[in-house]
Motif scaffolding. Structure first.
Motif, mmCIF file in Angstrom:
data_model
loop_
_atom_site.group_PDB
_atom_site.id
_atom_site.type_symbol
_atom_site.label_atom_id
_atom_site.label_comp_id
_atom_site.label_asym_id
_atom_site.label_seq_id
_atom_site.Cartn_x
_atom_site.Cartn_y
_atom_site.Cartn_z
ATOM 1 N N ARG A 54 -3.997 -8.742 -4.774
ATOM 2 C CA ARG A 54 -3.803 -7.159 -5.108
ATOM 3 C C ARG A 54 -4.793 -6.533 -4.455
ATOM 4 N NH1 ARG A 54 -6.498 -4.958 -9.002
ATOM 5 N NH2 ARG A 54 -7.172 -5.895 -11.100
ATOM 6 N N SER A 55 -4.729 -5.027 -4.323
ATOM 7 C CA SER A 55 -5.693 -4.072 -4.002
ATOM 8 C C SER A 55 -6.663 -4.166 -4.971
ATOM 9 C CB SER A 55 -4.967 -3.002 -3.873
ATOM 10 O OG SER A 55 -6.102 -1.962 -3.434
ATOM 11 N N THR A 56 -8.088 -3.946 -4.541
ATOM 12 C CA THR A 56 -9.061 -3.930 -5.383
ATOM 13 C C THR A 56 -9.668 -2.570 -5.564
ATOM 14 O OG1 THR A 56 -10.637 -4.971 -4.004
ATOM 15 C CG2 THR A 56 -9.468 -6.480 -5.539
ATOM 16 N N ALA A 57 -9.086 -1.618 -5.038
ATOM 17 C CA ALA A 57 -9.526 -0.370 -4.889
ATOM 18 C C ALA A 57 -10.160 0.155 -6.066
ATOM 19 C CB ALA A 57 -8.777 0.488 -3.880
ATOM 20 N N GLY A 58 -9.122 -0.080 -7.046
ATOM 21 C CA GLY A 58 -9.406 0.444 -8.519
ATOM 22 C C GLY A 58 -10.354 -0.431 -9.291
ATOM 23 N N ASP A 59 -10.874 -1.397 -8.697
ATOM 24 C CA ASP A 59 -11.692 -2.209 -9.415
ATOM 25 C C ASP A 59 -13.431 -2.032 -8.714
ATOM 26 O OD1 ASP A 59 -9.956 -4.233 -10.954
ATOM 27 O OD2 ASP A 59 -9.376 -4.051 -8.993
ATOM 28 N N PHE A 60 -13.333 -1.881 -7.529
ATOM 29 C CA PHE A 60 -14.545 -1.571 -6.787
ATOM 30 C C PHE A 60 -14.369 -0.553 -5.705
ATOM 31 C CE2 PHE A 60 -13.922 -6.494 -7.332
ATOM 32 C CZ PHE A 60 -14.933 -6.504 -8.376
ATOM 33 N N GLN A 75 -17.008 -9.064 -0.179
ATOM 34 C CA GLN A 75 -15.767 -9.545 -0.418
ATOM 35 C C GLN A 75 -15.315 -9.485 -1.852
ATOM 36 O OE1 GLN A 75 -13.878 -9.966 2.180
ATOM 37 N NE2 GLN A 75 -15.728 -9.630 3.630
ATOM 38 N N PRO A 76 -14.272 -8.869 -2.238
ATOM 39 C CA PRO A 76 -14.040 -8.900 -3.707
ATOM 40 C C PRO A 76 -13.316 -10.055 -4.128
ATOM 41 C CG PRO A 76 -12.469 -7.643 -2.568
ATOM 42 C CD PRO A 76 -13.393 -8.187 -1.622
ATOM 43 N N GLY A 132 -14.667 -10.414 -12.328
ATOM 44 C CA GLY A 132 -14.493 -10.922 -10.904
ATOM 45 C C GLY A 132 -15.842 -10.416 -10.337
ATOM 46 N N ALA A 133 -16.071 -10.548 -9.145
ATOM 47 C CA ALA A 133 -17.292 -9.965 -8.165
ATOM 48 C C ALA A 133 -17.133 -9.557 -6.894
ATOM 49 C CB ALA A 133 -18.152 -11.399 -8.311
#
Length: 306
Positions: A85-91, A60-61, A110-111
């Motif tokens: 928001r979408s975290t697809a660009g982060d993880f 879970q982001p 974050g994590a």
């Protein structure tokens, strides 16, 4: 006495971090230690993969503030992103060196938090640094972390992480123990190392007992030694956890032993910290993780000094 002279006098009177640490742990060790892992426990059950090699199922982001520079402020004047928001660009899951891996961009702190509530286990993962670094740590050693015994609500710590014990992943300091959250307590043994900025204390088997407390002088204890491989190479981390004790191992080298893991609540009541989730941090450096597995154990390995 005028204000300038008073300020100078107070500065001279205030003990330095090294002087404060010396009062806690005494003088530096005469020689460095070589620590060896022995009597490694056999698993008491089947191994489980926490990363399936395809996607981020089970993870879970959570993201902290849009501007990470405010992360450690008591009043940041900002709202955490969380999952807004979408975290697809982060993880994401991408291929690197011919294999799938979990990719952490690192730009927004974050994590990734795994769903499983774990206790009494051996966790193994491989990590390597990517090329990108981000403000406010763009010119500092790349930084991330394997956080375990995670508990509490998302964003409890600086709007960004959950309270945990940290197996630090930072160039030069991988394996360091850090208390993530004001309620977390960690006991270990340490000695003075004036070469460190702050706190100037390093893990030493047989050293002076210390307690790691976020917000105190000893908010972390440095690893016994740097066992990380050169940038661009994969590193293997082994985390052995049994109840409120743990051993941190970097590329086969034990670098930290902790015990007395606990939380402290109202009135100073201490509760042993014996289980929880794991988090993989995003903290200013592009990082890759792969081969994340966990298996049950019923004892810890031995660590001896030679």
């Amino acid at each position: 006495m005028n204000m300038i002279l008073l300020t100078a006098a107070l500065a001279q009177a205030a003990p330095s971090p090294v002087e404060q640490a010396r009062a806690i742990v005494g003088d530096p060790p005469a020689t460095p230690q070589t620590l060896v892992l022995t009597d490694v426990p056999k698993p008491t059950g089947p191994m489980r993969a926490l990363f399936n090699g395809r996607d981020l199922s089970g993870w879970q982001p959570w993201l902290g503030y849009p501007d990470p520079v405010v992360t450690y402020r008591d009043k940041p004047g900002a709202t955490p992103i969380g999952r807004a928001r979408s975290t697809a660009g982060d993880f994401a899951v991408k291929s690197i060196d011919g294999k799938p891996a979990m990719w952490v961009k690192g730009e927004t702190w974050g994590a990734l938090v795994h769903d499983a509530d774990l206790r009494d286990y051996h966790l193994r993962l491989e990590f390597r640094w990517g090329d990108k670094r981000w403000a406010p740590r763009a010119d500092q050693p790349p930084n991330n972390g394997l956080l375990y015994h995670t508990h509490g609500a998302p964003g409890t710590v600086f709007g960004t992480w959950q309270p945990s014990v940290e197996f630090e992943i930072m160039s030069g300091s991988t394996g360091m123990a850090v208390a993530v959250g004001r309620d977390v307590r960690i006991r270990t043994t340490a000695a003075l190392d004036p070469s460190l900025i702050s706190p100037p204390v390093r893990y030493r088997m047989g050293g002076k007992p210390v307690e790691i407390v976020n917000g105190s002088l000893v908010w972390n204890v440095e690893n016994a030694r740097d066992a990380e491989r050169p940038a661009g190479q994969w590193n293997v981390l082994d985390l052995y956890v049994l109840g409120d004790r743990a051993v941190h191992v970097v590329n086969g080298v034990p670098v930290m032993v902790v015990e007395g893991l606990a939380t402290v609540g109202d009135g100073g009541v201490r509760t042993p910290l014996t289980h929880g989730h794991v988090q993989l941090q995003s903290e200013g450096a592009e990082t890759w993780f792969r081969s994340v597995t966990v298996e049950p154990i019923d004892r810890l390995p031995m660590v001896v000094a030679r």
